[in-house]
Every structure is written in C-alpha cells, then in structure tokens.
Design an enzyme around this catalytic site. Structure first.
Site, PDB file in Angstrom:
ATOM      1  N   HIS A 268       0.845  -1.206   0.000  1.00 26.19           N
ATOM      2  CA  HIS A 268       0.000   0.000   0.000  1.00 26.19           C
ATOM      3  C   HIS A 268       0.878   1.253   0.000  1.00 26.19           C
ATOM      4  O   HIS A 268       0.674   2.177  -0.794  1.00 26.19           O
ATOM      5  CB  HIS A 268      -0.930  -0.015   1.215  1.00 26.19           C
ATOM      6  CG  HIS A 268      -1.531   1.316   1.559  1.00 26.19           C
ATOM      7  ND1 HIS A 268      -2.555   1.874   0.828  1.00 26.19           N
ATOM      8  CD2 HIS A 268      -1.250   2.205   2.536  1.00 26.19           C
ATOM      9  CE1 HIS A 268      -2.875   3.050   1.350  1.00 26.19           C
ATOM     10  NE2 HIS A 268      -2.094   3.273   2.394  1.00 26.19           N
TER      11      HIS A 268
ATOM     12  N   ASP B 238       6.451  22.852 -25.392  1.00 28.13           N
ATOM     13  CA  ASP B 238       6.471  21.473 -24.899  1.00 28.13           C
ATOM     14  C   ASP B 238       7.545  21.387 -23.824  1.00 28.13           C
ATOM     15  O   ASP B 238       8.180  22.378 -23.489  1.00 28.13           O
ATOM     16  CB  ASP B 238       6.795  20.497 -26.050  1.00 28.13           C
ATOM     17  CG  ASP B 238       6.235  19.100 -25.786  1.00 28.13           C
ATOM     18  OD1 ASP B 238       6.507  18.563 -24.699  1.00 28.13           O
ATOM     19  OD2 ASP B 238       5.524  18.567 -26.650  1.00 28.13           O
TER      20      ASP B 238
ATOM     21  N   TRP C 188       7.416  -0.345   4.032  1.00 32.43           N
ATOM     22  CA  TRP C 188       7.959   0.334   2.850  1.00 32.43           C
ATOM     23  C   TRP C 188       9.336   0.913   3.143  1.00 32.43           C
ATOM     24  O   TRP C 188      10.093   1.213   2.229  1.00 32.43           O
ATOM     25  CB  TRP C 188       7.007   1.449   2.381  1.00 32.43           C
ATOM     26  CG  TRP C 188       7.161   2.753   3.090  1.00 32.43           C
ATOM     27  CD1 TRP C 188       6.720   3.047   4.344  1.00 32.43           C
ATOM     28  CD2 TRP C 188       7.815   3.936   2.606  1.00 32.43           C
ATOM     29  NE1 TRP C 188       7.052   4.342   4.664  1.00 32.43           N
ATOM     30  CE2 TRP C 188       7.722   4.918   3.610  1.00 32.43           C
ATOM     31  CE3 TRP C 188       8.454   4.277   1.403  1.00 32.43           C
ATOM     32  CZ2 TRP C 188       8.258   6.197   3.473  1.00 32.43           C
ATOM     33  CZ3 TRP C 188       8.992   5.558   1.283  1.00 32.43           C
ATOM     34  CH2 TRP C 188       8.884   6.496   2.308  1.00 32.43           C
TER      35      TRP C 188
ATOM     36  N   SER D 261      13.014   6.714 -13.350  1.00 32.38           N
ATOM     37  CA  SER D 261      11.915   7.481 -13.932  1.00 32.38           C
ATOM     38  C   SER D 261      11.800   8.851 -13.279  1.00 32.38           C
ATOM     39  O   SER D 261      11.692   9.883 -13.954  1.00 32.38           O
ATOM     40  CB  SER D 261      10.618   6.692 -13.766  1.00 32.38           C
ATOM     41  OG  SER D 261       9.507   7.527 -13.925  1.00 32.38           O
ATOM     42  N   SER D 262      11.861   8.876 -11.939  1.00 32.15           N
ATOM     43  CA  SER D 262      11.727  10.156 -11.224  1.00 32.15           C
ATOM     44  C   SER D 262      12.863  11.094 -11.559  1.00 32.15           C
ATOM     45  O   SER D 262      12.670  12.301 -11.719  1.00 32.15           O
ATOM     46  CB  SER D 262      11.723   9.932  -9.717  1.00 32.15           C
ATOM     47  OG  SER D 262      10.590   9.226  -9.353  1.00 32.15           O
TER      48      SER D 262
ATOM     49  N   HIS E 207      13.313  11.729   4.115  1.00 35.61           N
ATOM     50  CA  HIS E 207      12.728  12.984   4.543  1.00 35.61           C
ATOM     51  C   HIS E 207      12.554  13.989   3.412  1.00 35.61           C
ATOM     52  O   HIS E 207      11.475  14.535   3.252  1.00 35.61           O
ATOM     53  CB  HIS E 207      13.367  13.600   5.776  1.00 35.61           C
ATOM     54  CG  HIS E 207      12.359  14.503   6.416  1.00 35.61           C
ATOM     55  ND1 HIS E 207      11.338  14.024   7.194  1.00 35.61           N
ATOM     56  CD2 HIS E 207      12.108  15.817   6.242  1.00 35.61           C
ATOM     57  CE1 HIS E 207      10.527  15.008   7.504  1.00 35.61           C
ATOM     58  NE2 HIS E 207      10.967  16.116   6.944  1.00 35.61           N
TER      59      HIS E 207
ATOM     60  N   GLU F  64      12.005  13.158   0.530  1.00 34.89           N
ATOM     61  CA  GLU F  64      10.897  12.540  -0.203  1.00 34.89           C
ATOM     62  C   GLU F  64       9.540  13.054   0.303  1.00 34.89           C
ATOM     63  O   GLU F  64       8.614  13.266  -0.466  1.00 34.89           O
ATOM     64  CB  GLU F  64      10.977  11.017  -0.064  1.00 34.89           C
ATOM     65  CG  GLU F  64       9.767  10.239  -0.545  1.00 34.89           C
ATOM     66  CD  GLU F  64       9.577  10.272  -2.050  1.00 34.89           C
ATOM     67  OE1 GLU F  64      10.538  10.627  -2.757  1.00 34.89           O
ATOM     68  OE2 GLU F  64       8.472   9.963  -2.522  1.00 34.89           O
TER      69      GLU F  64
ATOM     70  N   TYR G  69       8.939  15.953   1.342  1.00 33.21           N
ATOM     71  CA  TYR G  69       8.716  17.271   0.747  1.00 33.21           C
ATOM     72  C   TYR G  69       8.529  17.176  -0.751  1.00 33.21           C
ATOM     73  O   TYR G  69       7.853  18.006  -1.356  1.00 33.21           O
ATOM     74  CB  TYR G  69       9.842  18.233   1.160  1.00 33.21           C
ATOM     75  CG  TYR G  69       9.712  18.499   2.631  1.00 33.21           C
ATOM     76  CD1 TYR G  69       8.751  19.389   3.086  1.00 33.21           C
ATOM     77  CD2 TYR G  69      10.436  17.783   3.563  1.00 33.21           C
ATOM     78  CE1 TYR G  69       8.537  19.582   4.432  1.00 33.21           C
ATOM     79  CE2 TYR G  69      10.232  17.969   4.912  1.00 33.21           C
ATOM     80  CZ  TYR G  69       9.279  18.867   5.339  1.00 33.21           C
ATOM     81  OH  TYR G  69       9.060  19.036   6.672  1.00 33.21           O
TER      82      TYR G  69
ATOM     83  N   SER H  60      -1.092  27.465  -3.870  1.00 31.43           N
ATOM     84  CA  SER H  60      -0.701  28.861  -4.046  1.00 31.43           C
ATOM     85  C   SER H  60      -1.210  29.436  -5.372  1.00 31.43           C
ATOM     86  O   SER H  60      -1.153  30.646  -5.586  1.00 31.43           O
ATOM     87  CB  SER H  60       0.828  29.001  -3.987  1.00 31.43           C
ATOM     88  OG  SER H  60       1.302  28.484  -2.773  1.00 31.43           O
TER      89      SER H  60
ATOM     90  N   HIS I 160      15.134  12.402  12.736  1.00 30.32           N
ATOM     91  CA  HIS I 160      13.981  12.471  13.648  1.00 30.32           C
ATOM     92  C   HIS I 160      13.047  11.283  13.439  1.00 30.32           C
ATOM     93  O   HIS I 160      12.138  11.069  14.224  1.00 30.32           O
ATOM     94  CB  HIS I 160      13.234  13.806  13.536  1.00 30.32           C
ATOM     95  CG  HIS I 160      12.545  14.044  12.234  1.00 30.32           C
ATOM     96  ND1 HIS I 160      12.436  15.278  11.667  1.00 30.32           N
ATOM     97  CD2 HIS I 160      11.919  13.212  11.382  1.00 30.32           C
ATOM     98  CE1 HIS I 160      11.781  15.194  10.521  1.00 30.32           C
ATOM     99  NE2 HIS I 160      11.451  13.947  10.333  1.00 30.32           N
ATOM    100  N   HIS I 161      13.286  10.518  12.370  1.00 30.17           N
ATOM    101  CA  HIS I 161      12.539   9.269  12.190  1.00 30.17           C
ATOM    102  C   HIS I 161      13.143   8.160  13.036  1.00 30.17           C
ATOM    103  O   HIS I 161      12.624   7.051  13.034  1.00 30.17           O
ATOM    104  CB  HIS I 161      12.566   8.842  10.724  1.00 30.17           C
ATOM    105  CG  HIS I 161      11.897   9.814   9.803  1.00 30.17           C
ATOM    106  ND1 HIS I 161      10.573   9.729   9.467  1.00 30.17           N
ATOM    107  CD2 HIS I 161      12.360  10.907   9.159  1.00 30.17           C
ATOM    108  CE1 HIS I 161      10.251  10.721   8.643  1.00 30.17           C
ATOM    109  NE2 HIS I 161      11.318  11.456   8.447  1.00 30.17           N
TER     110      HIS I 161
ATOM    111  N   THR J 272       7.164  26.697   7.164  1.00 35.01           N
ATOM    112  CA  THR J 272       5.840  26.134   6.902  1.00 35.01           C
ATOM    113  C   THR J 272       4.763  27.072   7.438  1.00 35.01           C
ATOM    114  O   THR J 272       3.738  27.294   6.784  1.00 35.01           O
ATOM    115  CB  THR J 272       5.705  24.740   7.545  1.00 35.01           C
ATOM    116  OG1 THR J 272       6.882  23.989   7.230  1.00 35.01           O
ATOM    117  CG2 THR J 272       4.506  24.001   7.018  1.00 35.01           C
TER     118      THR J 272
ATOM    119  N   LYS K 208       4.134  29.908   5.137  1.00 36.11           N
ATOM    120  CA  LYS K 208       3.259  29.544   4.014  1.00 36.11           C
ATOM    121  C   LYS K 208       1.787  29.622   4.427  1.00 36.11           C
ATOM    122  O   LYS K 208       0.967  30.212   3.728  1.00 36.11           O
ATOM    123  CB  LYS K 208       3.587  28.138   3.517  1.00 36.11           C
ATOM    124  CG  LYS K 208       4.869  28.097   2.741  1.00 36.11           C
ATOM    125  CD  LYS K 208       5.043  26.776   2.043  1.00 36.11           C
ATOM    126  CE  LYS K 208       5.965  26.922   0.861  1.00 36.11           C
ATOM    127  NZ  LYS K 208       5.384  27.575  -0.286  1.00 36.11           N
TER     128      LYS K 208
ATOM    129  N   ARG L  53       1.787   0.756  15.389  1.00 38.17           N
ATOM    130  CA  ARG L  53       1.390   0.640  13.985  1.00 38.17           C
ATOM    131  C   ARG L  53       1.818  -0.730  13.445  1.00 38.17           C
ATOM    132  O   ARG L  53       2.565  -1.453  14.097  1.00 38.17           O
ATOM    133  CB  ARG L  53       2.008   1.772  13.156  1.00 38.17           C
ATOM    134  CG  ARG L  53       3.505   1.810  13.204  1.00 38.17           C
ATOM    135  CD  ARG L  53       4.067   3.064  12.567  1.00 38.17           C
ATOM    136  NE  ARG L  53       3.990   3.035  11.117  1.00 38.17           N
ATOM    137  CZ  ARG L  53       4.877   3.616  10.299  1.00 38.17           C
ATOM    138  NH1 ARG L  53       5.916   4.270  10.805  1.00 38.17           N
ATOM    139  NH2 ARG L  53       4.749   3.581   9.006  1.00 38.17           N
TER     140      ARG L  53
END
Lengths: 539, 283
Positions: free
Chosen positions: A89, A118, A154, A181-182, A265, A267, A269, A280, A314-315, A340, A343, A462
């Site tokens: 998932h 293009d 994951w 690809s990315s 991390h 990722e 963002y 925006s 921090h993870h 943040t 924003k 979890r």
C-alpha cells in the site's frame, strides 16, 4: 479516452501561431500515439491516468487493511499477508500514486505556465513515463511470487527485509526503475524551466507551481540515487555476501536507516511541495487577489527544501543515537515549523480582504490548508524527542503522515485536477457532483484518520494486524471512515471520465468570474497540442 | 449494529473489570515514572500550544471565509501584496514559541539519556517473536512469550471471541518483574531483526538492534502490572510479542527473585530456534 479531445484541441489552431504551424502534425493515430508519445500533454495524461489506477490499487489494499482492523481478531488476512498489504500500500501510494500524479501535472502545466511549446526533453519524457508501468508490473507481480510480496514495511529496514523471499530482487529492481523514472522526470522539469521560459519571465515572476516543482526536481535528483544506493546495498547483502547492514560482518543495520531517511525525509517534501504550489495558484484565483508575499513563499519553499536534508534522523529517535545527535535533529526539525508557518500565514493573508468564492478547486485547497496544518501540528509534537519516545511507531504517527499525505498531497492533486481539467479537455464538469465529492472526502478523511491519533496516544503500535479490545472502538470508527472515503473516490473517477467525454464547453479563462492570472489561461480550452508555438511576451 | 452494541457492552464489562483499559480513550496517560510523566507533560504543553495557534490561524481563516465572500459582494483589496512588518512578526513569533518548546524538550532529553546511578540492570533480547530477560548479576534469565489463550484466539478462524480473553494479546507467560522505586537500567539487543521495547506507562521506547546494545532506564513509582508491545515491525508475528512488567514492592520482589533461584534448571534455556532461522545475510 482523451484521444478525440486532444485531436480536437489540435484543430483549434492557436491564434498567434497561424503562420508558424505549417510543419506541425497532429498526434499519431492509435497505440503509436501513446507508445511513441513525445507531447507533454499526452505524456501528462498518461502519468495522470497511471497515477489514478495506482491510487485505486493502493486504495484497495488500504480497504483490506481497514477491513482486517475493523474488529479485534484475525478475520481476513493472516499476519504475513497483512504486513505485505501495508508494505505494498505504501510503496504503491508513494511511488505509484502521488509522485506520478505530480509529474503528470508538471508535464501538463509547466510548459503552459512558462510559455513553452512542450517539455525540453520529449523523448526522455517518454522513457521516464514508460518505465513506470514496467516498474509497477514488477512490484505487483511480487503478490503472486512464492514466499509472498515484501512485508518488511515500505521503509525496507534490514535485517527484516532480508527475510523476504524471491520477491525481494523484484521489489529492488522496481524501486530502481521508479527512481530512474523520477530522476529523468526531474531533469526534464529543470531543463524546461531553466531554458524555455517566455522572454521576460524572470525566475521571480514564475508561477508558484513552477517554483515548487523546480525545487522538488532538485530534491529528486539529490535523493533518488541515495535510495537506489541503499536498496542496492540491501541486494548485495542478500545475495553477494556483503555485510553493509550486518553487525556480524562489521556493518550496522542502523546505517540503512540513516541512508534511507536521508532519502526519505526530502521525499516527504517531494510529495508536498508541488501541492503547496497548486494551493498557491488556486487560493489567489478564488480570492480574486494576488498571492500575498510571493517572494516569501519562494524563499520559504527553498528553506523547507534545505532543512529537509538535515532532519532525517527524527525518524530514528528510538534507535539510540548519542544525546547530541538527538538534540540536533530535534532542533532542526522544529525549525521547519517556521517556513511552513510562513506559508500558511501567507495563504491566510491572501484570503484576507479578498473576494472569496467556493468552487471545487478552492474547496479542496481550503481543506488542504486546514487539514495539512493539523498534520503540521502533530509533526511538531513528534519532533519533541522526549514525547516522541511515546509516539514513535504508534498510530499517532500513522495519523500524522496520513494527514499530510491524504488531505495534504492527495487533496492538492485533486485541487489541481478540478482547477485545470476544463483547460485540459475543454469541458466543464458537474459542479454539484464535484462538490459532493469534496464534502464526502473531507468528512470521511477525518472520520478515517482523526481517531488514529487517539489510538496512537492510547498505545496502539502501527503495523499490527490485530489488537487488544481496548483499541476496538476507534478502529471501528476509523474503518467505517475508510470504507466511505474509499467509495467516495469512485465519484472522482466517474467525474473525470464523464467530463473528458462530454460536458458544457469551458471558456478560455475557465473561471471567468475569478479572472485567473497565468499564461495557461491565455490559451484556448482545450489547450492546443503544442502549447505556445510562439513565445508570449511577459511584461 | 446490534453486534456493535454487544461489543460496546463487552467493553463496558472490561472497563469495570480493569479500570486501566478505558474504551474510547482519547489521550496519552501520564504513566508511573518520571520519564512518562515528563513525556506526558511535554505532550500536553505542545498540544495546548498547537491548539492556541490553531485557534488564531483557523480563526483568521474562518473569519476571512465568512467576511470576504464573493457572494456577499466583497471587493478584493488587490493592493495587499506584501508587508514586511507583518511578515517579520509572523516569522519572529513562531521562533519565540519554538524556544519555549525547545527548552523543556532539551531538558527532558537530557534526563531520558541519563543512565547513571542505576540500582539494577536487566538485559532484554528481542527475538522473532518473544523477549528474553536476563537479570545481570542475579543469574535469572527467562523468555517471555504471548499467553496461550491469546495465542489460540488470534489464529484466523479460531472462533474464539477476543473479548472473552482477558488482556487479549497483552498477556505473557512470564512477565518482567521489577522492584518499585528502583532505577532499572535496561540493555537492549536482538537476536535476529530489529525490535523495540515499549511499555507506555514506563515512558520509554528503545530499539533492540541485533549486534548492538541500546539502553534505557525507568524508575517505577507505583506497584502494579503494566503492558506494552513490540514497537518496531519485526515480521509476521510482530503484533504478538507483548511486554508485561509487574512492579512489586521490595519485599515481594526479593521473594520473587528467591523463587526464581529455587529451580535453576528451568530458567536457563539456550538461544531459541528462531534466532538461527533469521538473518541469512552472511551465509
């Protein structure tokens, strides 16, 4: 399904390109149009459809997870299957749904927003898209491989992930393909933005969506190779006798976590900055007022991107870092609240003294701001290391990241689709249906995820398929919310399908009463095949 | 729906039987150690700060959404593009708030990491899927696995109602026993994959990592039985390796320790089979 409309679009020859279009042809016919696609709109469409299919696939897995967690006891999935469902998932939603959706939006909108015909590198564009179906075929095939699909989460932490069966190299190669690809998508975005802006469009005149994507693209190029490296090290640990992550051979399992989160991390963002960009764009339009503090928004985005590289651990507060390391990562994480916050304040100030109307894109953008902020609050709480020792790896974390990803990233994508879909296909959608989709989504996403905060605080870890009866009530509520949220998304699919096929003709500005600003609104609806054949002049 | 009501009735009865397990629980509990109370205090402080910020920010947004509506004829003030003063203010205020949050957090962290002056040390080893507790210097060493009745009920299609099992999934055969008011230092490691040892009421969570030793400490202020679970995904039965800590008075603890010493043969098993089945990386 969009074939006829884009062909249609080609018939509308853009007014100022009349004398230049002699050498241009329409799209190829039949399957070649898609297999050999080099047009940014065709590729964007494929990305978006692919993303929608993956959203439904990953969503189906989420439904299974929520069905298992509806009541205590094991009813549907044995624990190994449950673990592979949570793992798949996440991988599908992150790499299959959210990231390709943003790349699809970038493909459609960046040339139109910077006044280019293009994307800069159309053949690489084709390649970067066509890697994805193969990557996800490989990933989904793991479901039928003996030994089952990856079930170590994951985050792929060793040593657990090394217990995966034959599906392990398939998952690793799938991640390699997604990463390639990315990276190609990101290179294309950067080259397009840097080289193909209309004359007069200086960097600080670019639309915010273009800005956020530019910064996202740099993040992608910086961290996707790190992920590729990390999973390659797992592969060699598994099959070639290296011991990068095995203490018995002088390695360290925690080193994987450092490398993974150095990717992971930023990722986070990568999945949210383009949504910031969309919001925006949408909020100023429907507030009928330019974005408040444009420069501050750009600098805040860049600050967030910079900070995203120095907060990864921090993870990992519970892995037993030295005190000074915990201090550093706690403080640096708290700093993210500042840009943040800027924003959110700027979005609020944009609405202040505006003239606000509530079309579906605006509804999704508003929901985004409210609910993303809630996700931001729980993020701030998680940053507090002494409290994180209690929150870590509980449902509180699950609630937090789903708040920033579902009503965050996904609602950002939906706002974008509702904002630009009429420009893409030339048809207006059914407003009542779209607002119904909005209200049901917003209500049920909260029924689904808000109770998970309570579960986490009550102590539910979890990634468990079964739980003590003390957790039964909120799990029941959450599952019901989940089923309703899932069913609501079928409305979204129907709405897109029916709008692309038919509907009242959209005007060039689409949102006439709001007079949206931006080059894309100077093009006809649907937009012509080669967006700007002659560069518009920016004053 | 009636099934749900029945579930509620069941929960009500559990509630009466064991006041520690409230249904519809909303918040963290303060717990029974200095560290857990500290985590709870910090949690509540940040929660209220977030609520206050939320009231202001959401209030301003909701006010705008009501006051400046296009349908009510609001005219946009398009000159409102930027204001250095306002922007400096709303950058500075969060910084000040963060400092107020950082100070107690940093103090708390220093306390969390202060392992000095421990009265006793217990080594915990995580295995797929059980815990081993080794009371260093006491020659007491035993495994702690999921209780039999929970283990039977959790099998798919077992037909056993989880509500009929006391402390479903949160009961073990041999709980960890510690004395009250003593600083207990735990050394954590693992035999196969990464696990994490966590009892919410004790206020600390640490990963048990194969090949490395981690540490945590707690000093229980109250006697009682406290339950937790493995908190790091560790494979198929990750959800089924609970932790139970029984905090006893000094005298009761001493008695328990004596009883452990009485039959020494039983309390010294070798590494379990699960350990050798795992981590094939080097082989």
């Amino acid at each position: 399904m969009t074939a006829t409309h884009i062909a249609d679009a080609n018939a509308h020859v853009h007014s100022n390109s009349h004398e230049h279009d002699a050498g241009h042809h329409g799209p190829m016919k039949g399957w070649r149009r898609w297999a050999y696609a080099t047009n940014h709109k065709d590729i964007g469409t494929m990305y978006l459809i692919f993303s929608l299919v993956m959203f439904l696939t990953g969503g189906l897995m989420a439904m299974l997870i929520r069905a298992e967690l509806l009541r205590p006891g094991i009813q549907l999935l044995d624990p190994a299957k449950f673990n592979s469902m949570t793992t798949m998932h996440a991988l599908i939603m992150v790499f299959g749904a959210v990231m390709p959706a943003f790349t699809g939006l970038a493909n459609w909108m960046i040339p139109m927003q910077v006044g280019a015909p293009d994307m800069a590198l159309p053949r690489m564009n084709n390649f970067s898209f066509w890697l994805l179906p193969f990557a996800f075929t490989l990933l989904l095939l793991t479901l039928v491989v003996p030994g089952g699909s990856p079930a170590g989460g994951w985050t792929l932490y060793p040593p657990l992930v090394l217990q995966t069966g034959d599906s392990f190299p398939m998952a690793v190669f799938a991640i390699h393909l997604m990463g390639a690809s990315s990276i190609m998508g990101a290179i294309n975005v950067i080259v397009t933005i840097m080289n193909m802006r209309a004359p007069g469009m200086s960097l600080l005149k670019m639309p915010l969506f273009v800005w956020t994507w530019l910064i996202t693209a740099y993040l992608l190029i910086a961290v996707m190779p790190v992920l590729a490296g990390a999973v390659t090290m797992l592969l060699t640990d598994h099959y070639f006798g290296t011991t990068f992550f095995n203490a018995a051979g002088g390695g360290d399992p925690v080193m994987f976590q450092h490398i993974f989160w150095f990717f992971g991390h930023p990722e986070v963002y990568i999945m949210i900055l383009p949504a910031f960009g969309v919001v925006s764009e949408v909020i100023p339009t429907f507030s009928r007022k330019p974005l408040f503090g444009y420069d501050a928004m750009v600098y805040a985005t860049a600050s967030i991107a910079f900070l995203s590289f120095i907060v990864w651990a921090h993870h990992m507060f519970t892995t037993g870092m030295p005190l000074i390391g915990e201090m550093f990562f706690m403080m640096s994480t708290m700093l993210i609240a500042i840009p943040t916050g800027v924003k959110v304040f700027n979005w609020t100030a944009t609405m202040w003294k505006g003239s606000i109307s509530f079309e579906p894109p605006m509804l999704f953008a508003l929901s985004f701001v409210f609910l993303f902020t809630i996700g931001g609050f729980s993020g701030l709480m998680l940053a507090m290391a002494p409290a994180d020792f209690q929150y870590h790896d509980t449902y509180f974390v699950v609630a937090h990241f789903h708040y920033v990803l579902v009503p965050g990233a996904i609602f950002g994508i939906m706002a974008a689709v509702y904002y630009w879909l009429p420009k893409w296909c030339g048809h207006m959608y059914n407003m009542t249906l779209a607002k119904t989709h909005f209200w049901l989504s917003t209500i049920f996403v909260n029924v689904l995820f808000f109770p998970q905060h309570f579960l986490g605080l009550a102590g539910m870890p979890r990634r468990i398929p079964d739980y003590n009866t003390q957790f039964a009530d909120w799990n029941f509520v959450s599952s019901i919310g989940g089923f309703c949220f899932g069913a609501t998304q079928l409305l979204f699919v129907y709405l897109i399908w029916s709008t692309v096929r038919s509907g009242p003709k959209a005007t060039d500005k689409v949102w006439d009463s709001a007079a949206p600003i931006g080059l894309e609104w100077t093009l006809p609806s649907p937009a012509p095949y080669h967006s700007f054949e002659e560069a518009p002049e920016i004053k | 729906m009636s099934k749900n009501l029945k579930a509620l009735a069941c929960i009500a009865s559990i509630l009466l039987a064991s006041p520690a397990f409230a249904a519809w629980q909303l918040n963290m509990r303060p717990g029974i150690t200095e560290l857990s109370k500290q985590a709870y205090g910090l949690h509540m402080e940040i929660l209220w700060i977030c609520v206050a910020i939320g009231v202001v920010v959401f209030g301003a947004m909701i006010y705008s959404l009501i006051k400046f509506r296009h349908s009510k004829g609001a005219i946009a003030d398009t000159t409102l593009l930027h204001s250095t003063k306002v922007e400096v203010i709303w950058t500075t205020i969060p910084i000040i708030i963060l400092v107020f949050m950082a100070y107690p957090a940093a103090r708390g962290l220093i306390k969390d990491e202060d392992m000095s002056g421990a009265d006793m040390t217990i080594k915990v080893t995580g295995y797929q899927w059980k815990w081993e507790y080794d009371y260093l210097d006491q020659k007491v060493d035993f495994f702690s696995t999921l209780a039999r009745d929970s283990n039977a009920a959790r099998i798919k299609g077992s037909g056993i109602d989880p509500y009929s099992v006391p402390n479903y999934l949160l009961e073990v055969d041999h709980p960890l026993v510690v004395p009250v008011h003593k600083k207990v230092r735990m050394l954590l490691t693992a035999g196969d994959v990464i696990h994490a040892w966590w009892v919410p009421a004790l206020g600390m969570k640490r990963d048990a990592i194969p090949g490395f030793i981690n540490e945590l400490w707690f000093r229980a202020d109250e006697e009682g039985t406290y339950r937790g679970q493995c908190a790091e995904l560790c494979g198929r039965d990750h959800g089924f390796m609970p932790i139970v800590v029984v905090v006893k008075s000094e005298a009761d603890y001493a008695a328990w320790l004596n009883a452990q010493h009485a039959p020494p043969a039983e309390a010294a098993p070798n590494a379990p089979a699960a350990a050798s089945a795992a981590a094939p990386a080097t082989t």
